[in-house]
Design an enzyme around this catalytic site. Structure first.
Site, PDB file in Angstrom:
ATOM      1  N   SER A  16       1.135  -1.450   0.100  1.00  0.00           N
ATOM      2  CA  SER A  16       0.009   0.099  -0.139  1.00  0.00           C
ATOM      3  C   SER A  16       0.842   1.227  -0.116  1.00  0.00           C
ATOM      4  O   SER A  16       2.023   1.147   0.302  1.00  0.00           O
ATOM      5  CB  SER A  16      -0.767   0.099   1.270  1.00  0.00           C
ATOM      6  OG  SER A  16      -1.630   1.226   1.408  1.00  0.00           O
ATOM      7  N   TYR A  29      -1.642  -1.074  10.294  1.00  0.00           N
ATOM      8  CA  TYR A  29      -1.890  -1.194   8.930  1.00  0.00           C
ATOM      9  C   TYR A  29      -0.681  -0.584   7.931  1.00  0.00           C
ATOM     10  O   TYR A  29       0.021  -1.687   7.447  1.00  0.00           O
ATOM     11  CB  TYR A  29      -3.098  -0.353   8.430  1.00  0.00           C
ATOM     12  CG  TYR A  29      -3.469  -0.615   6.867  1.00  0.00           C
ATOM     13  CD1 TYR A  29      -3.805  -1.813   6.348  1.00  0.00           C
ATOM     14  CD2 TYR A  29      -3.017   0.385   6.030  1.00  0.00           C
ATOM     15  CE1 TYR A  29      -4.157  -1.898   4.793  1.00  0.00           C
ATOM     16  CE2 TYR A  29      -3.253   0.304   4.634  1.00  0.00           C
ATOM     17  CZ  TYR A  29      -3.720  -0.892   4.186  1.00  0.00           C
ATOM     18  OH  TYR A  29      -3.841  -0.958   2.730  1.00  0.00           O
ATOM     19  N   LYS A  33       2.172  -2.995   6.170  1.00  0.00           N
ATOM     20  CA  LYS A  33       2.529  -2.651   4.719  1.00  0.00           C
ATOM     21  C   LYS A  33       3.797  -2.529   4.532  1.00  0.00           C
ATOM     22  O   LYS A  33       4.702  -2.867   3.505  1.00  0.00           O
ATOM     23  CB  LYS A  33       1.741  -1.630   4.089  1.00  0.00           C
ATOM     24  CG  LYS A  33       0.156  -2.197   4.320  1.00  0.00           C
ATOM     25  CD  LYS A  33      -0.192  -3.411   3.244  1.00  0.00           C
ATOM     26  CE  LYS A  33      -1.610  -3.901   3.218  1.00  0.00           C
ATOM     27  NZ  LYS A  33      -1.866  -4.751   2.438  1.00  0.00           N
TER      28      LYS A  33
END
Length: 131
Positions: A16, A29, A33
């Site tokens: 991401s 998160y 990533k």
């Protein structure tokens, strides 16, 4: 398994744009990533000579329901205006295989990576924390 069978091919990781920027209210998160991107870059170097290409793709925010329950930030609303359409992703994910280890998809991912060429990550994080 590919190494055991001496197969050639590719491995693609979906990372991401959050891998390359501070992510308020999404620390776990962003951290996972960043790990995926780093892992892909490292094994990509190891496996290239064995005929296995590795690529981590960094899509910009994707226009999907993923963000419906996200913490509402003005910046998120702004970046969602630049979101990548889901139907654009398959071709963009496959296109860089064999050419690069990291591939940015969409203006947000490309923009943040370019900012990191100008600013140190720590300085960049400090800037974001001021807004």
């Amino acid at each position: 398994r590919m190494l055991e069978k001496k197969l050639k091919g590719c491995v693609v990781f979906t990372s991401s744009a959050a891998a390359c920027q501070p992510t308020p209210f999404s620390a776990l998160y962003g951290a996972t990533k960043a790990y995926i991107s780093s892992f892909a870059a490292n094994i990509g170097v190891e496996l290239k000579s064995r005929g296995i290409d590795v690529c981590a793709v960094h899509p910009s925010p994707v226009a999907s329901a993923f963000y419906d329950k996200a913490h509402k930030l003005d910046s998120l609303n702004f970046f969602m205006k630049l979101a990548v359409k889901p139907e654009e992703l398959p071709d963009e994910i496959i296109r860089p295989i064999g050419r690069v280890l990291w591939h940015d998809i969409g203006g947000v991912a490309i923009g943040f990576r370019m900012l990191l060429k100008l600013f140190d990550y720590g300085f960049f994080a400090t800037l974001i924390s001021r807004f």
